[in-house]
Design an enzyme around this catalytic site. Structure first.
Site, mmCIF file in Angstrom:
data_model
loop_
_atom_site.group_PDB
_atom_site.id
_atom_site.type_symbol
_atom_site.label_atom_id
_atom_site.label_comp_id
_atom_site.label_asym_id
_atom_site.label_seq_id
_atom_site.Cartn_x
_atom_site.Cartn_y
_atom_site.Cartn_z
ATOM 1 N N TYR A 284 0.847 -1.186 0.000
ATOM 2 C CA TYR A 284 0.000 0.000 0.000
ATOM 3 C C TYR A 284 0.885 1.240 0.000
ATOM 4 O O TYR A 284 1.169 1.837 1.033
ATOM 5 C CB TYR A 284 -0.928 0.002 1.219
ATOM 6 C CG TYR A 284 -1.888 -1.167 1.280
ATOM 7 C CD1 TYR A 284 -2.181 -1.935 0.159
ATOM 8 C CD2 TYR A 284 -2.522 -1.507 2.472
ATOM 9 C CE1 TYR A 284 -3.069 -3.006 0.219
ATOM 10 C CE2 TYR A 284 -3.414 -2.573 2.542
ATOM 11 C CZ TYR A 284 -3.675 -3.321 1.417
ATOM 12 O OH TYR A 284 -4.552 -4.376 1.482
ATOM 13 N N HIS B 88 -0.241 -12.094 0.334
ATOM 14 C CA HIS B 88 -1.140 -11.181 -0.370
ATOM 15 C C HIS B 88 -1.754 -11.822 -1.617
ATOM 16 O O HIS B 88 -2.952 -11.695 -1.873
ATOM 17 C CB HIS B 88 -0.385 -9.898 -0.747
ATOM 18 C CG HIS B 88 -1.241 -8.680 -0.731
ATOM 19 N ND1 HIS B 88 -0.747 -7.412 -0.509
ATOM 20 C CD2 HIS B 88 -2.569 -8.519 -0.912
ATOM 21 C CE1 HIS B 88 -1.737 -6.538 -0.562
ATOM 22 N NE2 HIS B 88 -2.848 -7.177 -0.803
ATOM 23 N N SER C 272 -12.665 -4.931 1.427
ATOM 24 C CA SER C 272 -13.612 -4.157 0.611
ATOM 25 C C SER C 272 -15.052 -4.590 0.872
ATOM 26 O O SER C 272 -15.816 -4.847 -0.063
ATOM 27 C CB SER C 272 -13.285 -4.306 -0.880
ATOM 28 O OG SER C 272 -12.046 -3.735 -1.200
ATOM 29 N N PRO C 273 -15.477 -4.672 2.143
ATOM 30 C CA PRO C 273 -16.835 -5.143 2.432
ATOM 31 C C PRO C 273 -17.926 -4.205 1.927
ATOM 32 O O PRO C 273 -19.091 -4.609 1.847
ATOM 33 C CB PRO C 273 -16.846 -5.251 3.960
ATOM 34 C CG PRO C 273 -15.834 -4.244 4.412
ATOM 35 C CD PRO C 273 -14.743 -4.311 3.371
ATOM 36 N N LEU C 274 -17.544 -2.982 1.559
ATOM 37 C CA LEU C 274 -18.499 -2.027 0.995
ATOM 38 C C LEU C 274 -18.223 -1.793 -0.490
ATOM 39 O O LEU C 274 -18.628 -0.785 -1.056
ATOM 40 C CB LEU C 274 -18.449 -0.708 1.768
ATOM 41 C CG LEU C 274 -18.901 -0.811 3.229
ATOM 42 C CD1 LEU C 274 -18.666 0.494 3.968
ATOM 43 C CD2 LEU C 274 -20.364 -1.219 3.321
ATOM 44 N N ARG D 13 -15.433 -1.048 -2.145
ATOM 45 C CA ARG D 13 -14.633 0.152 -2.375
ATOM 46 C C ARG D 13 -15.477 1.429 -2.311
ATOM 47 O O ARG D 13 -15.285 2.364 -3.077
ATOM 48 C CB ARG D 13 -13.909 0.048 -3.720
ATOM 49 C CG ARG D 13 -12.963 -1.146 -3.767
ATOM 50 C CD ARG D 13 -12.485 -1.484 -5.171
ATOM 51 N NE ARG D 13 -11.585 -2.634 -5.133
ATOM 52 C CZ ARG D 13 -11.993 -3.907 -5.069
ATOM 53 N NH1 ARG D 13 -13.284 -4.178 -5.065
ATOM 54 N NH2 ARG D 13 -11.114 -4.889 -5.013
ATOM 55 N N GLY D 14 -16.415 1.422 -1.381
ATOM 56 C CA GLY D 14 -17.254 2.596 -1.161
ATOM 57 C C GLY D 14 -18.541 2.622 -1.955
ATOM 58 O O GLY D 14 -19.432 3.425 -1.674
ATOM 59 N N PHE D 15 -18.671 1.754 -2.939
ATOM 60 C CA PHE D 15 -19.842 1.809 -3.817
ATOM 61 C C PHE D 15 -21.140 1.532 -3.067
ATOM 62 O O PHE D 15 -22.168 2.185 -3.315
ATOM 63 C CB PHE D 15 -19.692 0.810 -4.971
ATOM 64 C CG PHE D 15 -20.808 0.895 -5.974
ATOM 65 C CD1 PHE D 15 -20.811 1.889 -6.940
ATOM 66 C CD2 PHE D 15 -21.870 -0.001 -5.939
ATOM 67 C CE1 PHE D 15 -21.852 1.989 -7.856
ATOM 68 C CE2 PHE D 15 -22.911 0.085 -6.848
ATOM 69 C CZ PHE D 15 -22.902 1.091 -7.809
#
Length: 394
Positions: A119, A188, A268-270, A272-274
């Protein structure tokens, strides 16, 4: 829906950090420890380091277990994904604001923080380390190895999980984060040139040396999980999992975790914000610091089509007084007791919104209702480009 009750059970870990190798790590099994951990005391009300969390405050008040038996790893029911603080999410707050947010998460009961070497190549680890300074006796921080870098630049067509590279990344992560021991050290992405048994053996050695508490893998298939687990018990699998990507239900990974007693940590449970509803077809991503602008699912036409899914979540949540993001997170946490999502954010209001999802319980009928409603809408666009998708084990 029922509100969850605070739990008062606790299992220990702090004192083990330097003794991991001396207490049976050759068998990859942590000893049963005697006192409540510092991280768990924050939640259970035991010990002198406790910070009382007001009843009405958005917070994590439940522990979940990754792994089982004497190797059980107790963490807050929701973790915090640190990547977006300064990497791949367009504009970021200044460093001081990021540090304040992470520390606020700690005060609200979060004990699991997630970062990675890749990252920003150490950039996110260093920031996370600054934020956790003075708090490392109360939390666990996890990082990842496996991508190949040459002079600080990622070689995107290759992976490197050779023992030498695993050890190099581990030492860098410990230094960047300012900790003696990593909570979980994840591979990873799989390395086709290094047998997973070799990876497992190397991580077992690092556990014996007290440099990592546990190890895990990201985006691997059931065969790899079973082979690795036979060599050294895997503590957690980290893969993408949310309403728009449910592959782990279909390929047996989630079932294998349940069978083997392995925790599951959705990244990314959302989406990536979507799934928060904050992104629409007119959203513009920073071309220098946001990978979403390269992803097929985040192109305007795909966003326009997939917004129907967010509308379903909004409609479901509206009658229950919760937001689309809370529906998405609560759904994950209601799926299995060994699932610990790690949403990230840069805003206190979003942190509070996310944490309140920990208090939500859906009935079986509600779970079926929302799943069927979302499943009726086809998802448009791939989650990754062809190169990134090729690194995901099928």
């Amino acid at each position: 829906m029922m509100k969850q009750e605070d739990r008062n059970d606790g299992i220990s870990r702090r004192g083990f950090l330097k003794r991991a190798g001396l207490l049976g790590a050759a068998l990859c099994v942590n000893p049963v420890l005697e006192k409540a951990t510092a991280a768990e005391r924050v939640l259970t009300g035991q010990g002198q380091v406790v910070r009382d969390i007001p009843a009405g405050m958005a917070a994590v008040r439940e522990l979940r277990t990754l792994g089982n038996g004497t190797a059980a790893f107790r963490v807050s029911a929701m973790g915090f994904g640190c990547m977006g603080l300064n990497h791949h999410r367009s504009s970021s707050p200044d460093e001081a604001a990021c540090i304040r947010l992470v520390r606020e998460a700690i005060e609200r009961g979060v004990t699991l923080f997630d970062t990675a070497e890749s990252y920003g190549y150490h950039k996110n680890e260093i920031l996370t380390g600054k934020a956790l300074k003075g708090y490392t006796d109360r939390v666990f921080v996890s990082s990842k190895f496996g991508h190949k870098f040459v002079n600080g630049v990622q070689v995107k067509t290759e992976e490197d999980s050779t023992p030498a590279n695993i050890r190099r990344v581990c030492e860098n992560s410990l230094r960047n984060l300012g900790v003696e021991t990593l909570g979980i050290f994840y591979q990873h992405r799989s390395d086709p040139n290094t047998p997973i048994e070799v990876v497992a053996e190397t991580c077992a050695e690092l556990m014996k040396e007290g440099k990592i508490l546990h190890w895990g893998m990201c985006e691997v298939n059931t065969d790899t999980i079973r082979r690795a687990h036979r060599v050294c018990p895997v503590k957690a699998i980290q893969s993408e999992y949310h309403f728009m990507h449910r592959t782990v239900e279909e390929n047996g990974v989630l079932a294998a975790c349940e069978e083997l007693g392995i925790g599951f940590v959705p990244y990314s449970p959302l989406n990536r914000g979507f799934l928060t509803g904050a992104i629409n077809e007119y959203t513009r991503f920073d071309t220098t610091n946001d990978n979403r602008q390269t992803l097929p699912r985040f192109q305007p036409e795909a966003i326009r089509a997939n917004t129907r899914i967010v509308e379903v979540l909004n409609a479901f949540g509206r009658t229950r007084g919760i937001t689309a993001a809370q529906v998405a997170l609560a759904w994950l946490m209601n799926k299995r007791a060994f699932i610990v999502p790690i949403p990230g954010t840069t805003k206190l209001s979003h942190l509070e919104e996310n944490l309140r999802a920990c208090d939500i319980r859906f009935t079986a009928e509600e779970m079926t209702e929302i799943e069927n409603a979302v499943a009726a809408i086809p998802v448009v666009g791939s989650r990754y480009d062809a190169l990134q998708e090729s690194k995901i084990q099928k």
